[in-house]
Scaffold this active site. Structure first.
Site, mmCIF file in Angstrom:
data_model
loop_
_atom_site.group_PDB
_atom_site.id
_atom_site.type_symbol
_atom_site.label_atom_id
_atom_site.label_comp_id
_atom_site.label_asym_id
_atom_site.label_seq_id
_atom_site.Cartn_x
_atom_site.Cartn_y
_atom_site.Cartn_z
ATOM 1 N N ALA A 66 0.877 -1.174 0.000
ATOM 2 C CA ALA A 66 0.000 0.000 0.000
ATOM 3 C C ALA A 66 0.915 1.224 0.000
ATOM 4 C CB ALA A 66 -0.870 -0.013 1.248
ATOM 5 N N GLU A 135 4.432 -5.328 7.377
ATOM 6 C CA GLU A 135 3.719 -4.195 7.995
ATOM 7 C C GLU A 135 4.126 -3.911 9.435
ATOM 8 O OE1 GLU A 135 2.324 -6.477 6.030
ATOM 9 O OE2 GLU A 135 0.809 -5.577 4.737
HETATM 10 N N1 COA Z 1 4.610 3.156 -0.499
HETATM 11 C C1 COA Z 1 4.991 4.321 -1.027
HETATM 12 N N2 COA Z 1 6.144 4.479 -1.705
HETATM 13 C C2 COA Z 1 6.914 3.399 -1.875
HETATM 14 C C3 COA Z 1 6.573 2.144 -1.357
HETATM 15 C C4 COA Z 1 5.336 2.038 -0.642
HETATM 16 N N3 COA Z 1 4.916 0.890 -0.148
HETATM 17 N N4 COA Z 1 7.554 1.266 -1.668
HETATM 18 C C5 COA Z 1 8.476 1.940 -2.364
HETATM 19 N N5 COA Z 1 8.099 3.240 -2.496
HETATM 20 C C6 COA Z 1 8.799 4.311 -3.176
HETATM 21 C C7 COA Z 1 9.986 4.829 -2.382
HETATM 22 O O1 COA Z 1 9.560 5.762 -1.399
HETATM 23 C C8 COA Z 1 10.817 5.452 -3.476
HETATM 24 O O2 COA Z 1 10.251 6.686 -3.838
HETATM 25 P P1 COA Z 1 11.187 7.995 -4.064
HETATM 26 O O3 COA Z 1 12.112 7.595 -5.187
HETATM 27 O O4 COA Z 1 10.217 9.062 -4.444
HETATM 28 O O5 COA Z 1 11.902 8.212 -2.789
HETATM 29 C C9 COA Z 1 10.605 4.513 -4.649
HETATM 30 O O6 COA Z 1 9.386 3.823 -4.372
HETATM 31 C C10 COA Z 1 11.717 3.486 -4.813
HETATM 32 O O7 COA Z 1 11.833 2.753 -3.581
HETATM 33 P P2 COA Z 1 13.219 2.611 -2.779
HETATM 34 O O8 COA Z 1 12.887 2.361 -1.335
HETATM 35 O O9 COA Z 1 14.120 3.766 -3.066
HETATM 36 O O10 COA Z 1 13.820 1.297 -3.463
HETATM 37 P P3 COA Z 1 14.839 0.262 -2.798
HETATM 38 O O11 COA Z 1 15.305 -0.596 -3.922
HETATM 39 O O12 COA Z 1 15.858 0.970 -1.992
HETATM 40 O O13 COA Z 1 13.967 -0.612 -1.783
HETATM 41 C C11 COA Z 1 12.021 -1.859 -1.055
HETATM 42 C C12 COA Z 1 12.927 -1.443 -2.251
HETATM 43 C C13 COA Z 1 10.827 -2.610 -1.661
HETATM 44 C C14 COA Z 1 12.785 -2.791 -0.121
HETATM 45 C C15 COA Z 1 11.552 -0.605 -0.289
HETATM 46 O O14 COA Z 1 11.033 0.328 -1.231
HETATM 47 C C16 COA Z 1 10.500 -0.861 0.745
HETATM 48 O O15 COA Z 1 10.806 -1.383 1.806
HETATM 49 N N6 COA Z 1 9.232 -0.472 0.477
HETATM 50 C C17 COA Z 1 8.151 -0.566 1.420
HETATM 51 C C18 COA Z 1 7.668 -1.992 1.568
HETATM 52 C C19 COA Z 1 6.574 -2.075 2.614
HETATM 53 O O16 COA Z 1 6.772 -1.853 3.792
HETATM 54 N N7 COA Z 1 5.373 -2.437 2.147
HETATM 55 C C20 COA Z 1 4.217 -2.580 3.011
HETATM 56 C C21 COA Z 1 3.458 -1.323 3.045
HETATM 57 S S1 COA Z 1 2.034 -1.432 4.115
#
Ligand code: COA
Length: 260
Positions: A66, A135
């Site tokens: 999300a 989460e």
């Molecule tokens: N919600 C909003 N934005 C998100 C997102 C999410 N769930 N997951 C990734 N993004 C965004 C990041 O904020 C970033 O945006 P920006 O470039 O404007 O800063 C972009 O997507 C790229 O993500 P980034 O974190 O830089 O990539 P990464 O390769 O370093 O890491 C993940 C990848 C998937 C490990 C990491 O993005 C992450 O942990 N995301 C959240 C996962 C999560 O907790 N999901 C459950 C949500 S309830």
């Protein structure tokens, strides 16, 4: 209908729904969830569509969850609304759809992304995919059906561990746990999804829809799955397709189903 966050592509009777917010790793914001509702509603009601493959744009993410940015300032009532609205309008709707839906997991499927894949009828993962329900790292827990569907798919003990540790697992562990049906290389992902969907599309559509309903009933604690199976079995006998299927078998030819 044209969408801002989705791409829709049709290949004969297969419809692709591609989540297209690559710069945010295809995270599900409210607008994308609303579009998913509309896209699935249209696909389920479009006689030209036999089945759906859902995937994410790019090679990095299916859906990274999300959209966390939209959770800022949400209170307990707001949280209830988010979960209830999402579950009923998207996740339950997909699961209870009258057409087969396959998730082609092309990268990260985290939080709401894995919940979306689990609401689909079949999951195929690229060998590079990473899956998890992280989460609790955010002070949250899964709210789009993840506690229920992960437990059904992998069992209670593994669901407890995956959700409480927030750990991501790779495609081979996901396959071993029963979370995904098949693992293939990234470049074969859509081909494999199409191969399975085309097999299903050669069968009787109403019988397939009845099978989805009856299998889902096995996981609804208040439903009498055996009674629902009897009803769906009976419903098949009222179709033109059963006449065609039986005639084709007796005449030693391939059936041609019309979905009537
Ligand atoms: N919600 C909003 N934005 C998100 C997102 C999410 N769930 N997951 C990734 N993004 C965004 C990041 O904020 C970033 O945006 P920006 O470039 O404007 O800063 C972009 O997507 C790229 O993500 P980034 O974190 O830089 O990539 P990464 O390769 O370093 O890491 C993940 C990848 C998937 C490990 C990491 O993005 C992450 O942990 N995301 C959240 C996962 C999560 O907790 N999901 C459950 C949500 S309830």
């Amino acid at each position: 209908m044209a969408f801002e966050n989705l791409l829709i592509e049709n290949k004969k009777r297969i419809q692709y729904i591609i989540i297209n917010r690559e710069s945010k790793l295809n995270a599900l914001n409210k607008a994308t969830l609303a579009e998913l509702h509309t896209a699935f509603y249209e696909a389920f009601h479009n006689p030209g569509v036999g089945g759906i493959i859902i995937t994410g744009a790019g090679q990095k993410a299916f859906v990274a969850g999300a959209d966390i940015a939209e959770f800022v300032g949400v209170d307990a009532d707001g949280g209830r609304d988010i979960a209830r609205q999402g579950q009923t309008t998207v996740f339950d709707m997909i699961e209870n759809g009258n057409k087969p839906v396959i998730a082609a997991i092309n990268g990260f499927a985290l939080g709401g992304g894995l919940e979306l894949a689990m609401a689909c009828h079949i999951r195929i993962a690229a060998d590079t995919a990473k899956m998890g329900l992280p989460e609790v790292t955010l002070g949250l827990m899964p709210g789009y059906g993840g506690t229920q569907r992960l437990s059904w798919l992998v069992g209670k003990g593994r669901a407890m561990e995956l959700i409480m540790t927030a750990e991501m697992i790779g495609a081979s562990d996901a396959h071993r746990f029963g979370l995904v049906n098949h693992v293939v290389s990234q470049d074969q992902l859509l081909e494999k999804a199409e191969e399975i969907l085309n097999k299903i599309l050669s069968k009787a559509p109403l019988a397939v829809a009845s099978a989805i309903t009856a299998i889902n009933a096995a996981f609804q604690p208040t439903a009498n799955g055996f009674e629902i199976e009897i009803n769906e079995f009976s419903r098949c006998f009222g179709t033109k397709d059963i006449k065609e299927g039986i005639s084709a078998f007796l005449q030693k030819r391939k059936p041609e189903f019309t979905g009537e």
